[in-house]
Design an enzyme around this catalytic site. Sequence first.
Site, PDB file in Angstrom:
ATOM      1  CE1 TYR A 123      -3.879   1.906   0.201  1.00  0.00           C
ATOM      2  CE2 TYR A 123      -2.592   3.656   1.342  1.00  0.00           C
ATOM      3  CZ  TYR A 123      -3.638   3.291   0.642  1.00  0.00           C
ATOM      4  OH  TYR A 123      -4.587   4.330   0.435  1.00  0.00           O
ATOM      5  CG  ASN A 207      -6.113   7.611   5.606  1.00  0.00           C
ATOM      6  OD1 ASN A 207      -6.600   6.266   5.343  1.00  0.00           O
ATOM      7  ND2 ASN A 207      -6.872   8.209   4.816  1.00  0.00           N
ATOM      8  CD  GLN A 252       9.638  12.384  10.794  1.00  0.00           C
ATOM      9  OE1 GLN A 252       8.832  11.185  10.405  1.00  0.00           O
ATOM     10  NE2 GLN A 252      10.205  12.689   9.836  1.00  0.00           N
ATOM     11  CG  HIS A 255       5.310  12.863   7.831  1.00  0.00           C
ATOM     12  ND1 HIS A 255       5.282  12.440   6.783  1.00  0.00           N
ATOM     13  CD2 HIS A 255       6.528  12.518   8.229  1.00  0.00           C
ATOM     14  CE1 HIS A 255       6.374  12.223   6.460  1.00  0.00           C
ATOM     15  NE2 HIS A 255       7.298  12.132   7.169  1.00  0.00           N
ATOM     16  CD  GLU A 320       7.923   6.277  12.683  1.00  0.00           C
ATOM     17  OE1 GLU A 320       7.403   7.669  12.904  1.00  0.00           O
ATOM     18  OE2 GLU A 320       7.458   5.911  11.429  1.00  0.00           O
ATOM     19  CG  HIS A 321      11.909   8.603  13.191  1.00  0.00           C
ATOM     20  ND1 HIS A 321      10.695   8.723  12.957  1.00  0.00           N
ATOM     21  CD2 HIS A 321      12.378   7.579  11.885  1.00  0.00           C
ATOM     22  CE1 HIS A 321      10.218   8.393  11.755  1.00  0.00           C
ATOM     23  NE2 HIS A 321      11.099   7.623  11.123  1.00  0.00           N
ATOM     24  CG  ASP A 354      11.866  10.180   6.872  1.00  0.00           C
ATOM     25  OD1 ASP A 354      11.546   9.053   7.423  1.00  0.00           O
ATOM     26  OD2 ASP A 354      11.348  11.107   7.265  1.00  0.00           O
ATOM     27  CG  HIS A 413       0.614 -37.895  19.010  1.00  0.00           C
ATOM     28  ND1 HIS A 413      -0.608 -37.901  19.028  1.00  0.00           N
ATOM     29  CD2 HIS A 413       1.174 -36.709  18.694  1.00  0.00           C
ATOM     30  CE1 HIS A 413      -0.933 -36.673  18.601  1.00  0.00           C
ATOM     31  NE2 HIS A 413       0.076 -35.993  18.417  1.00  0.00           N
TER      32      HIS A 413
HETATM   33  N1  LIG Z   1       5.058   5.562   8.355  1.00  0.00           N
HETATM   34  C1  LIG Z   1       5.419   5.639   7.262  1.00  0.00           C
HETATM   35  O1  LIG Z   1       6.377   5.241   6.842  1.00  0.00           O
HETATM   36  C2  LIG Z   1       4.642   6.579   6.253  1.00  0.00           C
HETATM   37  C3  LIG Z   1       5.090   6.839   4.940  1.00  0.00           C
HETATM   38  C4  LIG Z   1       4.343   7.536   4.244  1.00  0.00           C
HETATM   39  C5  LIG Z   1       3.213   8.237   4.814  1.00  0.00           C
HETATM   40  N2  LIG Z   1       2.658   7.934   6.025  1.00  0.00           N
HETATM   41  C6  LIG Z   1       1.499   8.238   6.552  1.00  0.00           C
HETATM   42  O2  LIG Z   1       0.434   7.955   5.625  1.00  0.00           O
HETATM   43  C7  LIG Z   1      -0.764   8.767   5.819  1.00  0.00           C
HETATM   44  C8  LIG Z   1      -1.067   9.005   4.297  1.00  0.00           C
HETATM   45  O3  LIG Z   1      -2.427   9.416   4.445  1.00  0.00           O
HETATM   46  P1  LIG Z   1      -3.337   9.924   3.185  1.00  0.00           P
HETATM   47  O4  LIG Z   1      -4.736  10.515   3.881  1.00  0.00           O
HETATM   48  O5  LIG Z   1      -2.202  11.107   2.568  1.00  0.00           O
HETATM   49  O6  LIG Z   1      -3.364   8.772   2.182  1.00  0.00           O
HETATM   50  P2  LIG Z   1      -3.666   7.364   2.091  1.00  0.00           P
HETATM   51  O7  LIG Z   1      -3.517   6.835   0.865  1.00  0.00           O
HETATM   52  O8  LIG Z   1      -3.497   6.608   3.331  1.00  0.00           O
HETATM   53  O9  LIG Z   1      -5.466   7.634   2.244  1.00  0.00           O
HETATM   54  C9  LIG Z   1      -6.213   8.082   1.240  1.00  0.00           C
HETATM   55  C10 LIG Z   1      -7.463   7.198   1.078  1.00  0.00           C
HETATM   56  O10 LIG Z   1      -8.179   7.276   2.301  1.00  0.00           O
HETATM   57  C11 LIG Z   1      -9.595   7.086   2.099  1.00  0.00           C
HETATM   58  N3  LIG Z   1     -10.420   8.107   2.642  1.00  0.00           N
HETATM   59  C12 LIG Z   1     -10.247   9.196   2.781  1.00  0.00           C
HETATM   60  N4  LIG Z   1     -11.509   9.794   3.534  1.00  0.00           N
HETATM   61  C13 LIG Z   1     -12.232   9.078   3.675  1.00  0.00           C
HETATM   62  C14 LIG Z   1     -13.539   8.893   4.328  1.00  0.00           C
HETATM   63  N5  LIG Z   1     -14.047   9.949   4.844  1.00  0.00           N
HETATM   64  N6  LIG Z   1     -14.040   7.524   4.389  1.00  0.00           N
HETATM   65  C15 LIG Z   1     -13.498   6.394   3.863  1.00  0.00           C
HETATM   66  N7  LIG Z   1     -12.285   6.466   3.356  1.00  0.00           N
HETATM   67  C16 LIG Z   1     -11.909   7.633   3.163  1.00  0.00           C
HETATM   68  C17 LIG Z   1      -9.799   7.269   0.561  1.00  0.00           C
HETATM   69  O11 LIG Z   1     -10.040   6.060  -0.115  1.00  0.00           O
HETATM   70  C18 LIG Z   1      -8.281   7.883  -0.083  1.00  0.00           C
HETATM   71  O12 LIG Z   1      -8.322   7.326  -1.401  1.00  0.00           O
HETATM   72  C19 LIG Z   1      -0.012   9.989   6.553  1.00  0.00           C
HETATM   73  O13 LIG Z   1      -0.701   9.706   7.820  1.00  0.00           O
HETATM   74  C20 LIG Z   1       1.369  10.040   6.706  1.00  0.00           C
HETATM   75  O14 LIG Z   1       1.894  10.460   7.513  1.00  0.00           O
HETATM   76  C21 LIG Z   1       3.379   7.089   6.772  1.00  0.00           C
HETATM   77  N1  LIG Z   2       9.119   9.758   8.171  1.00  0.00           N
HETATM   78  C1  LIG Z   2       7.998   8.952   7.722  1.00  0.00           C
HETATM   79  C2  LIG Z   2       7.858   7.678   8.591  1.00  0.00           C
HETATM   80  O1  LIG Z   2       7.279   8.170   9.846  1.00  0.00           O
HETATM   81  C3  LIG Z   2       8.483   8.273   6.091  1.00  0.00           C
HETATM   82  C4  LIG Z   2       8.596   9.531   5.181  1.00  0.00           C
HETATM   83  C5  LIG Z   2       8.307   9.352   3.856  1.00  0.00           C
HETATM   84  N2  LIG Z   2       8.613  10.347   3.177  1.00  0.00           N
HETATM   85  C6  LIG Z   2       9.012  11.173   4.278  1.00  0.00           C
HETATM   86  N3  LIG Z   2       8.941  10.587   5.399  1.00  0.00           N
HETATM   87 ZN   LIG Z   3       9.290  11.519   7.260  1.00  0.00          ZN
END
Ligand SMILES: NC(=O)c1ccc[n+]([C@@H]2O[C@H](COP(=O)([O-])OP(=O)(O)OC[C@H]3O[C@@H](n4cnc5c(N)ncnc54)[C@H](O)[C@@H]3O)[C@@H](O)[C@H]2O)c1
Ligand SMILES: N[C@H](CO)Cc1c[nH]c[nH+]1
Ligand SMILES: [Zn+2]
Length: 427
Positions: A123, A207, A252, A255, A320-321, A354, A413
Amino acid sequence: MIKQYTYNEIHIDDIFSRMEEKNEIADVVAEIIATVRKKGDKALREYSLRFDGADLEKMEVSAEEIQEAYEAVAKEFIFILEEAAEHIRGYHEKQKRTDLMYMPRDGVILGQKITPLDKVGLYVPGGTANYPSTVLMNGIPAKIAGVKEVFMVTPAKGGKINPEVLAAAKIAGVDRIFKIGGAQAIAALAYGTETIPRVDKIVGPGNAFVAEAKKQVFGKVSIDMIAGPSEILVIADGQSDAAVVAADLLSQAEHDTMASAVLVTDSKALAEAVSACLEEQIPLLPRKEIARKSIDINGKIILAESIQEAIEIANQIAPEHLELCVDHPFEYLGDIRHAGSIFLGRYAPEALGDYFSGTNHTLPTGGSARFASPLSVDDFIKKSSFTHYTKDALAKEADKINAFAQREGLAAHGKSAMIRFEREAKK
Ligand SMILES: NC(=O)c1ccc[n+]([C@@H]2O[C@H](COP(=O)([O-])OP(=O)(O)OC[C@H]3O[C@@H](n4cnc5c(N)ncnc54)[C@H](O)[C@@H]3O)[C@@H](O)[C@H]2O)c1
Ligand SMILES: N[C@H](CO)Cc1c[nH]c[nH+]1
Ligand SMILES: [Zn+2]
């Protein structure tokens, strides 16, 4: 304004109070999963239109679209992606495991066989930002492990996937890409639809809807972890540059409004200076609204008596970090027990991990670094044990197996160990 605490005042659990369950999200996600199971591709098309404004005729990205995207990305950035990929490959190659086999007793061979997973779904988030780095961090370890089919799903806002994300997928060696995101994408990978193949494991961040969907399909498929909002904890001594520490905290905080940035220091002067630097730097950021909220909600400065006490605090928080901005950071490494990824010294900003150093950026959050590890090649393999006995070796141990089986009341057995010799005795 960032809040200040002493060690006595801080409640460690408050740092992660945001992780509480949200029932409304669980209900919405359960409904999405049930609909995808019932209606397959039709449900995916409806949800993509509703949430991503994508009117999808074809859900799979074609080889031509991938090539076009690759060519559309600035060459300088392709070189950066390729260099990052090389660093990530280098680090993850070192994690590869080999089979093991040994002879513990005469005539006995025991071993462990490593097998890569057959099909994995990555994903890649795409709701509010694009993450080519996440494609590399998830795709490369899967391929190094030897996964045969690596599928990627990501939301296609308005029907298009960001070209840099597609270019990263080509560099990482992803096999097939689908323009689906959110809980519906997780449901499709877990149960399969007419177009999306069912996989054995789903990895990658997202998310709250994506995280909840991974939780709900776990058991039907394996998952890597439930990655929550980003976190950074910086331990810095009085010699640290306050502007540098503030910038690292904001890396961070930007984000997500729910991201958390915590400074632990033994210097009151540094605490005051970092506080002031945050106020100077936040308004200059393009994502200032997000960073502001994150610092106001979850930003904290904790005053410790010493760097040793700061490490004790970090171990309780299990971030996490973790950045260690002190001289001689390796002297403290042995004392750090709970952190997803550790950045040592004054020239190791978290952003290295990252994007570029080579370590993985998919890491345990919400205190789960107490028991969980960064995403690695291990996430894409499984192990089988194997056993071989010669006749003489079994003859030596059959009685003991039989005795064990009798104690457990499991006569069949015991019989299976004894029967070979009983039959031979009758001949
Ligand atoms: N830990 C990591 O390594 C890492 C890396 C990159 C991003 N992230 C995190 O990932 C997250 C990404 O979130 P995002 O929202 O940008 O993208 P996402 O792709 O996770 O979510 C988008 C999707 O959420 C769904 N959605 C949105 N609103 C909705 C609703 N009301 N009801 C049902 N479904 C709904 C939709 O299907 C949409 O396509 C952020 O929190 C970011 O910090 C973490
Ligand atoms: N810091 C995030 C994980 O917590 C990962 C990321 C993607 N791009 C930038 N940062
Ligand atoms: Zn980051």
